[in-house]
Scaffold this motif. Structure first.
Motif, short mmCIF file in Angstrom:
data_model
loop_
_atom_site.label_atom_id
_atom_site.label_comp_id
_atom_site.label_asym_id
_atom_site.label_seq_id
_atom_site.Cartn_x
_atom_site.Cartn_y
_atom_site.Cartn_z
N VAL A 1 -6.24 -67.06 13.05
CA VAL A 1 -6.86 -65.72 12.58
C VAL A 1 -5.93 -64.67 12.83
N LEU A 2 -5.26 -63.97 11.80
CA LEU A 2 -4.45 -62.84 12.16
C LEU A 2 -4.96 -61.43 12.21
N TYR A 3 -4.67 -60.64 13.20
CA TYR A 3 -5.31 -59.57 13.51
C TYR A 3 -4.80 -58.65 12.42
N THR A 4 -3.83 -58.55 12.07
CA THR A 4 -3.52 -57.72 10.57
C THR A 4 -4.33 -57.88 9.71
N ASP A 5 -4.87 -59.32 9.21
CA ASP A 5 -5.66 -59.47 8.20
C ASP A 5 -7.06 -58.76 8.31
N VAL A 6 -7.31 -58.93 9.77
CA VAL A 6 -8.83 -58.30 10.02
C VAL A 6 -8.63 -56.97 10.17
N LEU A 7 -7.69 -56.29 10.65
CA LEU A 7 -7.63 -54.90 10.37
C LEU A 7 -7.70 -54.40 8.97
N CYS A 8 -6.97 -55.27 8.19
CA CYS A 8 -7.07 -54.77 6.64
C CYS A 8 -8.38 -54.95 6.05
N GLN A 9 -9.27 -56.00 6.57
CA GLN A 9 -10.49 -56.07 6.23
C GLN A 9 -11.56 -54.97 6.68
N LEU A 10 -11.28 -54.46 8.10
CA LEU A 10 -11.98 -53.31 8.60
C LEU A 10 -11.74 -52.12 7.84
N ASN A 11 -10.39 -51.81 7.63
CA ASN A 11 -10.21 -50.78 6.71
C ASN A 11 -10.67 -50.60 5.18
N ASP A 12 -10.82 -52.00 4.57
CA ASP A 12 -11.48 -52.05 3.60
C ASP A 12 -12.85 -51.74 3.53
N MET A 13 -13.37 -52.28 4.63
CA MET A 13 -15.02 -52.49 4.80
C MET A 13 -15.37 -50.86 5.10
N VAL A 14 -14.80 -50.13 5.90
CA VAL A 14 -15.23 -48.78 6.53
C VAL A 14 -14.60 -47.84 5.58
N LYS A 15 -13.50 -47.89 5.36
CA LYS A 15 -12.69 -46.77 4.67
C LYS A 15 -12.46 -45.65 5.25
N PRO A 16 -11.89 -45.53 6.51
CA PRO A 16 -12.04 -44.33 7.55
C PRO A 16 -11.14 -43.24 6.88
N LYS A 17 -11.37 -42.13 7.28
CA LYS A 17 -10.46 -40.90 6.62
C LYS A 17 -9.07 -41.14 6.90
N ARG A 18 -8.70 -41.60 8.28
CA ARG A 18 -7.35 -41.95 8.43
C ARG A 18 -7.27 -43.35 8.68
N GLU A 19 -6.48 -44.07 8.20
CA GLU A 19 -6.22 -45.41 8.08
C GLU A 19 -6.04 -45.99 9.57
N SER A 20 -7.01 -47.14 9.73
CA SER A 20 -6.74 -47.66 11.33
C SER A 20 -7.35 -46.99 12.39
N CYS A 21 -8.18 -45.68 12.12
CA CYS A 21 -8.39 -44.89 13.21
C CYS A 21 -10.06 -44.45 12.78
#
Length: 503
Positions: free
Chosen positions: A385-405
């Motif tokens: 399980v790669l953290y980078t893949d999970v982070l991309c999943q969270l960004n796609d799921m939440v769609k934050p105003k600033r990416e990864s924040c």
């Protein structure tokens, strides 16, 4: 010479010139008068029959100063009354007539049992406030409240206020902690004790005083969890009026089954919370530490997030023992862990993950907490399980105003806080969500009026009840087997005593 002057005056051009000079002179004097510097014209005695009717020239009119209009102030009617709006004579007359009707057949005053109509009808409060109002009015302990005593109390403490404010003023202690400003947990003790004593759904608790105390403690913990949003143990009037506590308290008068009132007072909810805590508290001192909390839900949470919880990052602990979680703190933890859809739970877990307290869950903070979760997922699935893949999943799921924040606003807007937090630190709930259990999905869609905590409490109560029934049946069966063994022993002894070969 005189003839020449008369001839000059008779010329048309001379008449025009004289009229022009006179007009200019008269208008100049008028301007001076308007400016407050008018000169005396009494000495001027030149007859000018044309001057009153001479039209003013545009140039002279433009030089005239117009008087300034004084700005008129705008009257704003008072709209904020800290001590309540003024009472009209009509309302006072209506209240007086209603009060006279209630006290008409009781010239010597009302006893506490007769005071219920005054509390519910006249004061518009729950019947469980009856004893509190009566005791405050009857401060001398005479056992009766007269019409004059009630009217003096009512006009001072209730008439100007709405029901939530009345209840707040009734609960607060003017001499104790908080005074006029806020409520403490102890402020609710008389009210909750009255509910325990009188509600038909809690009648079975009369023979179990130890559970009465734990139930009351749970109710007060749930009140402060949901109403005291500042989490400072000082419940203000603003927080109290924004809550639904007054409405829920009124439902207790209408519903005999207390388990149908999910907010604050459900006994089934208390039973689930108490049993979950009892399972973790092995020494039963009503305090648990990090190792105890690790066993929650079959080790569902990561060590790092449990450390943050035990440090009081999600919400300051009520327990005064450093490094240990008390029962009331566990109520907050369990409700926040089970139901992550509420704003209270979102703020709880957000503060746990926000290591630097800047209001943003950054990528490095997510990586810190997810590192342990990644190892557990890898052991479970036997896949990396790669953290980078999970982070991309969270960004796609939440769609934050600033990416990864990720901010609280981002999570609140997308309504994905439950999945977000479970991915980071709760293995069991993350796996269940990934399996897409059709039974759980059906439960959610078939009960939209319930929150995640309500559904969890119902399911867990059924499991605990079935487990208790099975244990009881197993215990009864074991007793029956012991009885049969005892009977066989008695029969054998009797046979041995009567056998002549053994003599």
């Amino acid at each position: 010479m005189d003839d020449l002057f008369v001839q000059f005056l008779s010329l048309p051009e001379t008449g025009i010139l004289i009229r022009s000079k006179l007009r200019s002179f008269v208008e100049a004097e008028a301007v001076k008068q308007l400016s407050g510097h008018s000169g005396s014209m009494d000495s001027l005695s030149i007859p000018s029959p044309l001057s009153p009717n001479v039209p003013r020239s545009p140039t002279s009119a433009g030089r005239r100063k117009k008087p300034k209009k004084q700005a008129q102030g705008i009257f704003i009617k008072q709209f904020y009354f800290p001590e309540g709006p003024p009472i009209s004579p009509q309302i006072t007359r209506r209240d007086t007539m209603t009060m006279h009707t209630l006290f008409k057949e009781h010239p010597n005053g009302l006893a506490v049992e007769e005071f219920f109509p005054v509390t519910t009808t006249f004061c518009a409060l729950s019947s469980y406030c009856n004893s509190l109002i009566f005791s405050q009015i009857d401060s001398k302990g005479t056992g009766r409240v007269s019409q004059r005593m009630f009217w003096d109390y009512y006009t001072k403490n209730m008439q100007k206020f709405d029901p939530p404010t009345r209840l707040f003023k009734l609960l607060k202690s003017e001499t104790g902690p908080g005074g006029q400003q806020y409520l403490t947990r102890e402020s609710f003790t008389p009210l909750v004790e009255e509910v325990v004593r009188r509600h038909p759904g809690l009648e079975f608790l009369k023979s179990h005083p130890e559970f009465q105390a734990r139930y009351s403690q749970t109710v007060k913990a749930r009140i402060f969890y949901k109403v005291n949003r500042a989490a400072n143990e000082q419940l203000t009037l603003g927080e109290f009026k924004r809550s639904n506590f007054c409405q829920v308290l009124g439902l207790l008068d209408e519903e005999d089954d207390i388990n149908k009132i999910h907010d604050y007072f459900s006994y089934e909810h208390f039973y689930v919370i108490y049993c979950k805590f009892w399972e973790l508290d092995e020494d039963h001192d009503f305090e648990i530490d990090n190792k105890d909390l690790m066993r929650y839900d079959d080790f569902a949470l990561t060590t790092k997030v449990i450390d943050r919880v035990m440090e009081g990052c999600g919400r300051p602990f009520v327990s005064r023992t450093p490094g240990r979680m008390g029962y009331e703190d566990f109520v907050v933890f369990l409700m926040s862990e089970v139901d992550k859809t509420s704003d209270i739970s979102l703020e709880y877990w957000f503060r746990c993950l926000d290591l630097d307290g800047d209001g943003v869950i950054a990528a490095y903070e997510l990586e810190y907490f997810f590192s342990e979760q990644a190892q557990r997922l890898q052991q479970l699935s036997q896949e990396e399980v790669l953290y980078t893949d999970v982070l991309c999943q969270l960004n796609d799921m939440v769609k934050p105003k600033r990416e990864s924040c990720f901010t609280k606003k981002d999570l609140r807007n997308t309504k994905m806080a439950t999945q977000f937090f479970n991915i980071i630190f709760n293995l069991s709930r993350h796996v269940i969500a990934e399996q897409r259990d059709p039974i759980l999905i059906h439960q959610v869609h078939s009960t939209p009026e319930l929150c995640d905590w309500d559904r969890y409490a119902i399911n867990e109560y059924i499991k605990l009840a079935e487990s208790e029934i099975n244990e009881s049946e197993a215990f009864d069966q074991a007793n029956e087997e012991l009885d049969w063994d005892a009977k066989e022993i008695d029969v054998n002894e009797d046979m041995d005593d009567g056998n002549p070969l053994l003599d």
